[in-house]
Design an enzyme around this catalytic site. Sequence first.
Site, PDB file in Angstrom:
ATOM      1  N   ASP A  21       1.776   2.589  12.579  1.00  0.00           N
ATOM      2  CA  ASP A  21       1.326   1.111  12.013  1.00  0.00           C
ATOM      3  C   ASP A  21       2.000   0.156  12.475  1.00  0.00           C
ATOM      4  OD1 ASP A  21       0.340   0.058   9.452  1.00  0.00           O
ATOM      5  OD2 ASP A  21       1.734   0.537   7.863  1.00  0.00           O
ATOM      6  N   ALA A  66       0.537  -1.611  -0.211  1.00  0.00           N
ATOM      7  CA  ALA A  66       0.336  -0.166  -0.459  1.00  0.00           C
ATOM      8  C   ALA A  66       0.640   1.351  -0.217  1.00  0.00           C
ATOM      9  CB  ALA A  66      -1.516  -0.242   1.326  1.00  0.00           C
ATOM     10  N   GLY A 121       3.807   2.071  -1.592  1.00  0.00           N
ATOM     11  CA  GLY A 121       4.844   1.770  -2.649  1.00  0.00           C
ATOM     12  C   GLY A 121       6.412   1.102  -2.345  1.00  0.00           C
TER      13      GLY A 121
END
Length: 308
Positions: free
Chosen positions: A149, A28, A30
């Site tokens: 994240d 997601a 890159g």
Amino acid sequence: MGCQSAYAYQAMAQEVQYEPVAQIGGGAYGTVYKARDRESGQFVALKSVRVQTDQDGLPLSTVREVALLKRLEQFDHPNIVKLMDVCASPRTDQETKVTLVFEHVDQDLKTYLEKAPAPGLPAHTIRDLMKQLVNGLEFLHSHRVVHRDLKPENILVTSRGQVKLADFGLARMYSCHMALTPVVVTLWYRSPEVLLQSTYATPVDIWSTGCIFAEMFRRKPLFCGESEADQLGKIFEVIGLPSEEDWPADVTLKRHNFSPQKPLPFPDHVPEICSKGEDLLKKMLSFDPLRRISALNALHHDYMKEED
């Protein structure tokens, strides 16, 4: 030479300095490349994102994020991946490609766990990895940085067993990039307040760390949901359905959408965890973020002090 063209020329010169040798990740956010620095000969990791620019052609939120990363760099923390360079090149009037150049580490925690021979990592190795992970997290939180994240793919492990947190401080930059790309981001390490789209702060990283702690014993994720609601359901199967008082008031997904569940003993899901480890895990996986243990307190928890 105009300002924009000079800026583009300098960015091209910087990019030429790094010669990609292999793709080492994607998704997601890159593509990530292993590259060689032509000047020093050392290997680096290149991460590029496309970001939207303002009327003057400057990616302002990105500039702020990069300034933050560069400020943290001066501390040279052993459990934080080093940001070595930043290259930016305009693609269009509305879009700029920003490439971040990090030190290269050969493996992430996901790979490290997959490579561990059966029956898995020894207890002392898990404790050592956790100490380093929480140490890096405490450093970020003490500088008011929320990772947002954390997952095994964003935790690097060197050949000597040194843990380094990666991809911190990039969440806003990525959210801009995600507006430009079809995105699939794993939910498995997300805290209940993020899944419920409630307000959140540093405790979100503690929840993710708890999920990763359990995974070190299990060698597979603890909660594997397929949607926000399914992920919450999987969580409640383990920690029980929270009380009405603990349920946040500002969310669209209501408590009555979930069936009543009683908490199950953690050793049912995380075999081989010791009693002190179980206590730390419980404190990390508290539904209420205000009751979740902080990174600083986790560092001083009895589990971290125990000797094998």
